[in-house]
Design a protein around this motif. Sequence first.
Motif, mmCIF file in Angstrom:
data_model
loop_
_atom_site.group_PDB
_atom_site.id
_atom_site.type_symbol
_atom_site.label_atom_id
_atom_site.label_comp_id
_atom_site.label_asym_id
_atom_site.label_seq_id
_atom_site.Cartn_x
_atom_site.Cartn_y
_atom_site.Cartn_z
ATOM 1 N N LEU B 82 -26.779 40.115 -16.389
ATOM 2 C CA LEU B 82 -26.394 38.726 -16.574
ATOM 3 C C LEU B 82 -24.898 38.564 -16.360
ATOM 4 O O LEU B 82 -24.452 37.602 -15.724
ATOM 5 C CB LEU B 82 -26.782 38.244 -17.980
ATOM 6 C CG LEU B 82 -26.386 36.809 -18.274
ATOM 7 C CD1 LEU B 82 -27.153 35.847 -17.369
ATOM 8 C CD2 LEU B 82 -26.620 36.438 -19.721
ATOM 9 N N GLN B 86 -23.172 36.180 -13.635
ATOM 10 C CA GLN B 86 -22.222 35.140 -14.035
ATOM 11 C C GLN B 86 -20.933 35.242 -13.243
ATOM 12 O O GLN B 86 -20.352 34.237 -12.851
ATOM 13 C CB GLN B 86 -21.933 35.243 -15.528
ATOM 14 C CG GLN B 86 -23.060 34.677 -16.366
ATOM 15 C CD GLN B 86 -22.642 34.449 -17.788
ATOM 16 O OE1 GLN B 86 -21.639 34.983 -18.241
ATOM 17 N NE2 GLN B 86 -23.392 33.653 -18.495
ATOM 18 N N ILE B 89 -21.605 33.766 -9.807
ATOM 19 C CA ILE B 89 -21.766 32.313 -9.684
ATOM 20 C C ILE B 89 -20.549 31.562 -10.204
ATOM 21 O O ILE B 89 -20.560 30.344 -10.265
ATOM 22 C CB ILE B 89 -23.030 31.812 -10.412
ATOM 23 C CG1 ILE B 89 -22.963 32.084 -11.909
ATOM 24 C CG2 ILE B 89 -24.272 32.436 -9.815
ATOM 25 C CD1 ILE B 89 -24.192 31.655 -12.650
ATOM 26 N N SER B 90 -19.497 32.269 -10.559
ATOM 27 C CA SER B 90 -18.272 31.603 -11.013
ATOM 28 C C SER B 90 -17.121 32.035 -10.113
ATOM 29 O O SER B 90 -16.469 33.033 -10.379
ATOM 30 C CB SER B 90 -17.966 31.980 -12.455
ATOM 31 O OG SER B 90 -19.122 31.893 -13.263
ATOM 32 N N VAL B 125 -15.095 33.971 -15.442
ATOM 33 C CA VAL B 125 -15.424 32.854 -16.328
ATOM 34 C C VAL B 125 -14.189 32.417 -17.122
ATOM 35 O O VAL B 125 -13.855 31.227 -17.172
ATOM 36 C CB VAL B 125 -16.570 33.236 -17.277
ATOM 37 C CG1 VAL B 125 -16.856 32.105 -18.239
ATOM 38 C CG2 VAL B 125 -17.824 33.567 -16.477
ATOM 39 N N VAL B 181 -31.264 30.617 -12.401
ATOM 40 C CA VAL B 181 -31.714 29.295 -11.991
ATOM 41 C C VAL B 181 -31.387 28.273 -13.074
ATOM 42 O O VAL B 181 -30.839 27.200 -12.799
ATOM 43 C CB VAL B 181 -33.233 29.325 -11.727
ATOM 44 C CG1 VAL B 181 -33.763 27.931 -11.552
ATOM 45 C CG2 VAL B 181 -33.525 30.176 -10.498
ATOM 46 N N THR B 183 -29.157 28.391 -15.332
ATOM 47 C CA THR B 183 -27.723 28.163 -15.470
ATOM 48 C C THR B 183 -27.223 27.209 -14.394
ATOM 49 O O THR B 183 -26.530 26.230 -14.679
ATOM 50 C CB THR B 183 -26.952 29.498 -15.373
ATOM 51 O OG1 THR B 183 -27.396 30.355 -16.420
ATOM 52 C CG2 THR B 183 -25.466 29.271 -15.515
ATOM 53 N N LEU B 184 -27.612 27.482 -13.161
ATOM 54 C CA LEU B 184 -27.100 26.672 -12.056
ATOM 55 C C LEU B 184 -27.707 25.272 -12.044
ATOM 56 O O LEU B 184 -26.988 24.283 -11.902
ATOM 57 C CB LEU B 184 -27.360 27.375 -10.726
ATOM 58 C CG LEU B 184 -26.483 28.601 -10.508
ATOM 59 C CD1 LEU B 184 -26.889 29.328 -9.255
ATOM 60 C CD2 LEU B 184 -25.026 28.189 -10.439
ATOM 61 N N ASP B 187 -26.299 23.410 -14.914
ATOM 62 C CA ASP B 187 -24.963 22.862 -14.654
ATOM 63 C C ASP B 187 -25.058 21.481 -14.013
ATOM 64 O O ASP B 187 -24.372 20.538 -14.407
ATOM 65 C CB ASP B 187 -24.186 23.786 -13.700
ATOM 66 C CG ASP B 187 -23.585 24.990 -14.404
ATOM 67 O OD1 ASP B 187 -23.543 24.988 -15.648
ATOM 68 O OD2 ASP B 187 -23.149 25.921 -13.712
#
Lengths: 213, 213
Positions: B82, B86, B89-90, B125, B181, B183-184, B187
């Motif tokens: 995870l 993260q 995707i950041s 993050v 999925v 998380t995105l 958002d």
Amino acid sequence: MRVGELSKRSGVAVPTIKYYLREGLLPAGVLTSPNQAYYDDEHLRRLRLVRALIDVGGLSIASVREVLAAIDTRDESLHNKLGAVQEAISQPGTVELDPLAVADVQAFFARHGETECADVTESNVTHMLAAALSSGRSIGHDQIRDLLDPYLEGLKIIAQADLEYVVRHTSPDDVIEAMVVGTLIGDTVLKALRRLAHAQVSRDMIGDGPAPN
Amino acid sequence: MRVGELSKRSGVAVPTIKYYLREGLLPAGVLTSPNQAYYDDEHLRRLRLVRALIDVGGLSIASVREVLAAIDTRDESLHNKLGAVQEAISQPGTVELDPLAVADVQAFFARHGETECADVTESNVTHMLAAALSSGRSIGHDQIRDLLDPYLEGLKIIAQADLEYVVRHTSPDDVIEAMVVGTLIGDTVLKALRRLAHAQVSRDMIGDGPAPN
DNA sequence: CTGAATGGATAGCGGCACTCTCTACTATCC
DNA sequence: GGATAGTAGAGAGTGCCGCTATCCATTCAG
């Protein structure tokens, strides 16, 4: 000040400033001669706003132009202005909508007493919501709609804080700008904090427990 | 199925699928002849995931590759996976950090009992968070830090819902994918709902009251 | 007086996400 | 057993976007 100082103070390269001037993101300076223009603190402020919209908000040049246009409009009510800005900072995307997802959105609105949402595609914001749910459905996550209500609960607290921030920290003239900035920066802050919250949950629930792998 | 059907069922053009194959976003099909390959439902599922990451998450091809690599890793704990996802995707962005903003972030962590955050730039993050606050400061909004605590309050509710969603709706194998999925898409959903909340607040507070303009 | 900076304009660049084109097959329908 | 359509693979090309480079005539600073 002239363009060189504007560049130094903003950290934006001179050619880039020229580009922004051409693209209408920055108003022209006051010409004192055919090739001398002066810029004031308002230009600096605007330039920094443009950079913030691009860097933090991830907006395109075109979107920035729309946002600035909405901010600068004088003949609309504050509420309409905010609406225009929100449309500008919410790009629709290219996902095609799943009718079931649209129904989920409409049910959500109905549940919360919103009646005026006959057409989801009317606004970029509702379209965005429907697109997100559609995408979820396409990969088998049709239960994301169950998250809408708890999300709304959390967002009530957050939106309340946003509101207090705006009324407390900004003069009436700058309300719109503060809302734009706060919305975009807030999006990023929320994203980051949510990831941190997930990491914490993951550490508590999985990292300490028996590792499934 | 062959690539044509994969294309029809996913809505992704054949040349694009070939491109994804080349870029390693999609595993190759099983070759039955030098120019015939077969794809199964897993390929379809993966392809839809890729599109969701790109469309809803706004990820670049490179980021998608990272996310998929993290998902597919077998030798790490769920928590580490995870974390890797993260980070992927950041995206860090290009804003340079204001030391005062960094201090705000550190104070926030200290306030909430996080001790291990000596270096903010260590993680994408926390860097994202510091970058957002820095950008705010550069345009005169140094009070955004006051929003962190109320945001966290709201996010507790939201993260709790996220957690329940994951444990309720997914088999252990799909946990990571569900978190990515969720998380995105989450958002995007949060963004949209927050804008709707703002619009509602604006309608209640400003639209009905005396218009300042 | 001279070298650096400026306003203005046009052209070019680098990255990204495809999209096109081509070759050499293979599968299928009639 | 053709005719037609589809396919794998790979390199080149495309279009857009956000700058960046170059040029010119002018003008400012020392």
